[in-house]
Design a protein around this motif. Sequence first.
Motif, PDB file in Angstrom:
ATOM      1  N   THR A  15      -2.293  -9.297  -2.394  1.00 48.24           N
ATOM      2  CA  THR A  15      -1.622  -9.607  -3.652  1.00 48.24           C
ATOM      3  C   THR A  15      -2.586 -10.009  -4.752  1.00 48.24           C
ATOM      4  O   THR A  15      -2.343  -9.713  -5.913  1.00 48.24           O
ATOM      5  CB  THR A  15      -0.581 -10.713  -3.447  1.00 48.24           C
ATOM      6  OG1 THR A  15      -1.228 -11.851  -2.882  1.00 48.24           O
ATOM      7  CG2 THR A  15       0.524 -10.252  -2.537  1.00 48.24           C
ATOM      8  N   ASP A  18      -4.461  -6.740  -5.906  1.00 44.18           N
ATOM      9  CA  ASP A  18      -3.504  -5.847  -6.548  1.00 44.18           C
ATOM     10  C   ASP A  18      -3.155  -6.331  -7.946  1.00 44.18           C
ATOM     11  O   ASP A  18      -3.059  -5.539  -8.881  1.00 44.18           O
ATOM     12  CB  ASP A  18      -2.238  -5.722  -5.710  1.00 44.18           C
ATOM     13  CG  ASP A  18      -2.468  -4.982  -4.415  1.00 44.18           C
ATOM     14  OD1 ASP A  18      -3.520  -4.310  -4.302  1.00 44.18           O
ATOM     15  OD2 ASP A  18      -1.611  -5.071  -3.518  1.00 44.18           O
ATOM     16  N   SER A  19      -2.977  -7.630  -8.104  1.00 45.12           N
ATOM     17  CA  SER A  19      -2.677  -8.186  -9.426  1.00 45.12           C
ATOM     18  C   SER A  19      -3.851  -8.005 -10.375  1.00 45.12           C
ATOM     19  O   SER A  19      -3.666  -7.684 -11.553  1.00 45.12           O
ATOM     20  CB  SER A  19      -2.349  -9.674  -9.307  1.00 45.12           C
ATOM     21  OG  SER A  19      -1.239  -9.862  -8.481  1.00 45.12           O
ATOM     22  N   PHE A  22      -4.048  -4.219 -11.322  1.00 46.82           N
ATOM     23  CA  PHE A  22      -2.962  -3.850 -12.230  1.00 46.82           C
ATOM     24  C   PHE A  22      -3.192  -4.435 -13.621  1.00 46.82           C
ATOM     25  O   PHE A  22      -2.990  -3.757 -14.624  1.00 46.82           O
ATOM     26  CB  PHE A  22      -1.621  -4.322 -11.673  1.00 46.82           C
ATOM     27  CG  PHE A  22      -0.459  -3.909 -12.505  1.00 46.82           C
ATOM     28  CD1 PHE A  22      -0.036  -2.591 -12.505  1.00 46.82           C
ATOM     29  CD2 PHE A  22       0.207  -4.821 -13.285  1.00 46.82           C
ATOM     30  CE1 PHE A  22       1.039  -2.193 -13.277  1.00 46.82           C
ATOM     31  CE2 PHE A  22       1.287  -4.441 -14.062  1.00 46.82           C
ATOM     32  CZ  PHE A  22       1.697  -3.122 -14.055  1.00 46.82           C
ATOM     33  N   GLY A  23      -3.634  -5.675 -13.677  1.00 46.39           N
ATOM     34  CA  GLY A  23      -3.896  -6.303 -14.972  1.00 46.39           C
ATOM     35  C   GLY A  23      -5.037  -5.648 -15.731  1.00 46.39           C
ATOM     36  O   GLY A  23      -5.006  -5.543 -16.953  1.00 46.39           O
TER      37      GLY A  23
END
Length: 74
Positions: A15, A18-19, A22-23
């Motif tokens: 997580t 992935d964050s 994506f950011g």
Amino acid sequence: MVNVTYHIRKGYDGTIIDSLVFGMSNPIMSMRDSIKVLNIYTFPNVMKIFINSGSGQAAVTMPILIPSRNLIRI
């Protein structure tokens, strides 16, 4: 440290990365392809300032660059 260990044991170890991916790739998605390539090229070069070791730099940047390259479709 207890919370991080708890999340890794529970299976939430992806997580954070992935964050981050994506950011980082969200603002890049709307740019032209030539600008996208320059951004992907610039990131490892900036990391060279902080990480001198080639293998250390690869260990830090590859888990970020490969998924972001897939997200921004180059």
